[in-house]
Design a protein around this motif. Structure first.
Motif, PDB file in Angstrom:
ATOM      1  N   TYR A   1      10.218   0.215   0.061  1.00 26.75           N
ATOM      2  CA  TYR A   1       9.946   1.327   0.979  1.00 26.75           C
ATOM      3  C   TYR A   1      11.210   2.022   1.490  1.00 26.75           C
ATOM      4  CZ  TYR A   1       5.077  -0.269   1.268  1.00 26.75           C
ATOM      5  OH  TYR A   1       3.773  -0.630   0.989  1.00 26.75           O
ATOM      6  N   GLY A   2      12.367   1.414   1.244  1.00 26.63           N
ATOM      7  CA  GLY A   2      13.607   2.023   1.686  1.00 26.63           C
ATOM      8  C   GLY A   2      13.946   1.768   3.139  1.00 26.63           C
ATOM      9  N   ARG A   3      13.227   0.897   3.791  1.00 28.90           N
ATOM     10  CA  ARG A   3      13.528   0.524   5.172  1.00 28.90           C
ATOM     11  C   ARG A   3      12.857  -0.800   5.489  1.00 28.90           C
ATOM     12  NH1 ARG A   3       9.573   1.293   9.102  1.00 28.90           N
ATOM     13  NH2 ARG A   3       7.726   2.524   8.516  1.00 28.90           N
ATOM     14  N   LYS A   4      13.288  -1.420   6.579  1.00 29.67           N
ATOM     15  CA  LYS A   4      12.679  -2.668   7.017  1.00 29.67           C
ATOM     16  C   LYS A   4      11.329  -2.412   7.665  1.00 29.67           C
ATOM     17  CE  LYS A   4      17.096  -4.994   7.916  1.00 29.67           C
ATOM     18  NZ  LYS A   4      17.956  -5.652   8.941  1.00 29.67           N
ATOM     19  N   ALA A   5      10.490  -3.428   7.683  1.00 26.49           N
ATOM     20  CA  ALA A   5       9.227  -3.332   8.412  1.00 26.49           C
ATOM     21  C   ALA A   5       9.515  -3.225   9.904  1.00 26.49           C
ATOM     22  CB  ALA A   5       8.366  -4.557   8.128  1.00 26.49           C
ATOM     23  N   ASP A   6       8.651  -2.513  10.616  1.00 22.06           N
ATOM     24  CA  ASP A   6       8.796  -2.400  12.064  1.00 22.06           C
ATOM     25  C   ASP A   6       8.472  -3.717  12.757  1.00 22.06           C
ATOM     26  OD1 ASP A   6       9.377   0.394  11.887  1.00 22.06           O
ATOM     27  OD2 ASP A   6       7.226   0.796  11.695  1.00 22.06           O
TER      28      ASP A   6
ATOM     29  N   PRO B   1       0.814  -1.220   0.000  1.00 22.31           N
ATOM     30  CA  PRO B   1       0.000   0.000   0.000  1.00 22.31           C
ATOM     31  C   PRO B   1       0.847   1.270   0.000  1.00 22.31           C
ATOM     32  CG  PRO B   1      -0.686  -1.540   1.740  1.00 22.31           C
ATOM     33  CD  PRO B   1       0.630  -2.016   1.223  1.00 22.31           C
ATOM     34  N   ASP B   2       0.313   2.296  -0.650  1.00 18.04           N
ATOM     35  CA  ASP B   2       0.959   3.612  -0.595  1.00 18.04           C
ATOM     36  C   ASP B   2       0.945   4.134   0.843  1.00 18.04           C
ATOM     37  OD1 ASP B   2       1.105   3.272  -3.295  1.00 18.04           O
ATOM     38  OD2 ASP B   2      -0.280   4.894  -3.818  1.00 18.04           O
ATOM     39  N   ASN B   3      -0.167   3.908   1.557  1.00 23.29           N
ATOM     40  CA  ASN B   3      -0.278   4.369   2.953  1.00 23.29           C
ATOM     41  C   ASN B   3       0.110   3.234   3.902  1.00 23.29           C
ATOM     42  OD1 ASN B   3      -2.544   2.817   2.301  1.00 23.29           O
ATOM     43  ND2 ASN B   3      -3.911   3.930   3.675  1.00 23.29           N
ATOM     44  N   TRP B   4       1.339   2.778   3.750  1.00 24.61           N
ATOM     45  CA  TRP B   4       1.851   1.624   4.506  1.00 24.61           C
ATOM     46  C   TRP B   4       1.863   1.908   6.002  1.00 24.61           C
ATOM     47  CZ3 TRP B   4       7.621   0.457   5.399  1.00 24.61           C
ATOM     48  CH2 TRP B   4       7.789  -0.827   5.913  1.00 24.61           C
ATOM     49  N   ASN B   5       1.457   0.919   6.793  1.00 18.92           N
ATOM     50  CA  ASN B   5       1.461   1.084   8.247  1.00 18.92           C
ATOM     51  C   ASN B   5       2.760   0.615   8.905  1.00 18.92           C
ATOM     52  OD1 ASN B   5       1.326  -1.733   8.342  1.00 18.92           O
ATOM     53  ND2 ASN B   5      -0.838  -1.808   8.935  1.00 18.92           N
TER      54      ASN B   5
END
Length: 529
Positions: free
Chosen positions: A157-162, A77-81
């Motif tokens: 996204y340029g980073r890892k998922a939280d 999603p563009d609005n990634w959580n």
């Protein structure tokens, strides 16, 4: 984000073992054609799905061995959580779970699905002479999805998922539990519905139960027709339903009751004269509701649940040129034993015996029976702080409901943990009146992915959505104390609410307070059984 959807292909194609098949940005609500979808993976005959967010859709092949690949689909999603959600399979796999993709992406998760290493929910050809595909389905597919998913997220996204999550039901429940055993670092939280652990015994049970009633000899005096079984199950519900104080078509806990099948015999007026049972058939029913044992006489699978639909073993005929012939409607047994167990294109379950079951369990193709069969050792997952959240319908016709409580207790024994210590990282919710993964007469909707529309924003919270309850537990330390289940009119999510009920953390059970409206959640309280 670091890359656009159009740019991602060139980056991902440089990674060893990854090959991009498609990368397209899509708007919310777009119908997506799935031209390569095999018929057994279609839902309601459709070879299309609908997006639930503005997102980048990426399809990749992941090499898992010299002779096997998994197809993985990502909805980003563009609005990634900030969260990664991997999803599993059902039955014998082979289908990307688009309902789960829709559900996760709609909530803002970077959501992934896998075909489990082959295409198709029915058939045996994809296992025949293909040991690496058997390994993918048995133990490897979700780990491959986890590794590829984390890499794709970081690149896009340029980073890892939280935080990293998993959601699956039935076979997907088995896959989740196996992840906790074999790959404890893959996920912070694992959601397991109707968990198909000890999978080989679950599948074998359908053949054993059919054989207990004389099948495939349709003229056997032991044989009980589908119409008789429907009447028997209805009578079970009529007898046991009122015992909880509310007559709603639900047996709250079938494992706490027994019924002497002799009451279904002719002359007892429970079943009418056209459906009542002979003495031999009464004995058949008695045998059907006994647990499964192996060739050593050890109990290996719990009893079939009273009040559950028996079609998995009693729907066992088809019509050929006007003649009724024996054939199990439940195809998983024949398909898996043909392709993965015996590697034979002609084997049938018509003479299925305990020996066939034991042979498969001893062979353990692809390590499929590690989860809940050979092992309950999730100690490494427990040690690193992972959370396991399970749910199971009490009217489950495919995986008898006692499987989940058995897995819970065996895990406690393996880790030598008290109930309080188990509840620190592992919680199980039973849903009375729910069938396999979803559906049924009970208030079954607790946020499971559904092929119908989403239930609406008012249900996207930790009280009504079990995935969001898992997120709250993992990230905020708020262990779920109860869930509110909803029964929508016509089982169409978002329609009129017909009833709600409070569901409880096992071993507590949901009991009506004897005063309030039984169709309202606040009239149900959690008590230790």
């Amino acid at each position: 984000m670091s890359l656009t959807c159009q740019q991602i292909s060139s980056i991902l194609n440089t990674a060893p073992g990854l090959a991009v098949l498609n990368a397209t940005h899509l708007s919310n609500g777009v119908v997506v054609d799935l031209p390569g979808l095999v018929p057994s993976c279609m839902v309601n005959g459709l070879s299309s799905t609908t997006t639930t967010n503005d997102l980048c859709r990426i399809i990749v092949n992941v090499t898992t061995s010299a002779s096997s690949t998994n197809r993985i689909e990502a909805w980003l999603p563009d609005n990634w959580n900030g969260r990664f959600l991997a999803t599993g399979n059902g039955g014998i796999g082979g289908c990307i779970d688009y309902a789960n993709l829709q559900h996760g992406a709609g909530l803002g998760f970077a959501t992934f699905g896998t075909n489990g290493g082959h295409d198709g929910q029915t058939g045996f050809e994809f296992f025949l002479n293909r040991p690496e595909d058997i390994n993918d389905f048995g133990y490897r597919a979700i780990h491959a999805e986890a590794e590829a998913g984390k890499y794709i997220i970081e690149q896009y996204y340029g980073r890892k998922a939280d935080y990293n999550y998993y959601s699956g039901c039935s076979t997907g429940g088995r896959q989740g539990f196996e992840e906790a055993i074999l790959y404890p670092d893959d996920f912070h939280g694992i959601l397991m519905g109707s968990m198909g652990v000890d999978w080989l015994h679950i599948v074998a049970s359908k053949g054993i139960l059919a054989r207990r009633m004389g099948w495939p000899d349709l003229s056997s005096p032991k044989y009980i027709t589908a119409a008789q079984w429907s009447a028997i199950v209805k009578a079970q519900i009529d007898l046991l339903d009122p015992l909880d104080g509310v007559t709603d078509g639900i047996i709250d806990d079938p494992t706490s009751h027994t019924i002497d099948p002799s009451i279904f015999g002719c002359g007892n007026d429970v079943l009418n004269s056209s459906l009542c049972l002979t003495d031999v058939q009464v004995q058949t029913v008695r045998e059907i509701y006994e647990p499964l044992t192996n060739s050593e006489g050890d109990v290996v699978y719990p009893s079939f649940d009273l009040g559950a639909d028996t079609s998995v073993f009693s729907a066992n005929t088809k019509t050929v040129d006007g003649t009724t012939v024996p054939e199990l409607t439940y195809t998983v047994l024949q398909d898996y034993w043909r392709g993965a167990v015996y590697n034979s294109s002609t084997w049938t379950p018509h003479n299925f015996t305990i020996a066939d079951m034991d042979f498969a369990v001893n062979l353990n193709p692809g390590g499929i029976n590690i989860a809940g069969g050979l092992s309950h050792n999730v100690s490494a997952y427990h040690f690193q702080g992972g959370k396991l959240l399970a749910y199971h319908g009490r009217a489950d016709q495919t995986v008898t409901s006692a499987v989940s409580s058995r897995a819970f207790h065996r895990t406690a024994e393996t880790l030598d943990l008290s109930l309080e210590q188990m509840h620190d990282f592992y919680r199980l919710f039973y849903v009375p009146g729910m069938g396999h993964c979803a559906g049924g007469v009970g208030a079954w909707s607790i946020g499971q992915p559904n092929v119908n529309r989403p239930p609406g924003e008012q249900f996207n919270n930790t009280d009504n959505n079990i995935l969001l309850a898992l997120v709250d537990w993992v990230e905020e330390g708020n262990a779920p104390q109860a869930l509110v289940g909803t029964k929508f009119k016509g089982d169409r999510l978002g329609e009129e609410v017909e009833a709600q009920r409070t569901h409880c953390v096992y071993p507590s059970v949901s009991r009506w307070d004897g005063v309030g409206d039984a169709k309202k959640a606040e009239s149900w309280r959690c008590e230790l059984a």
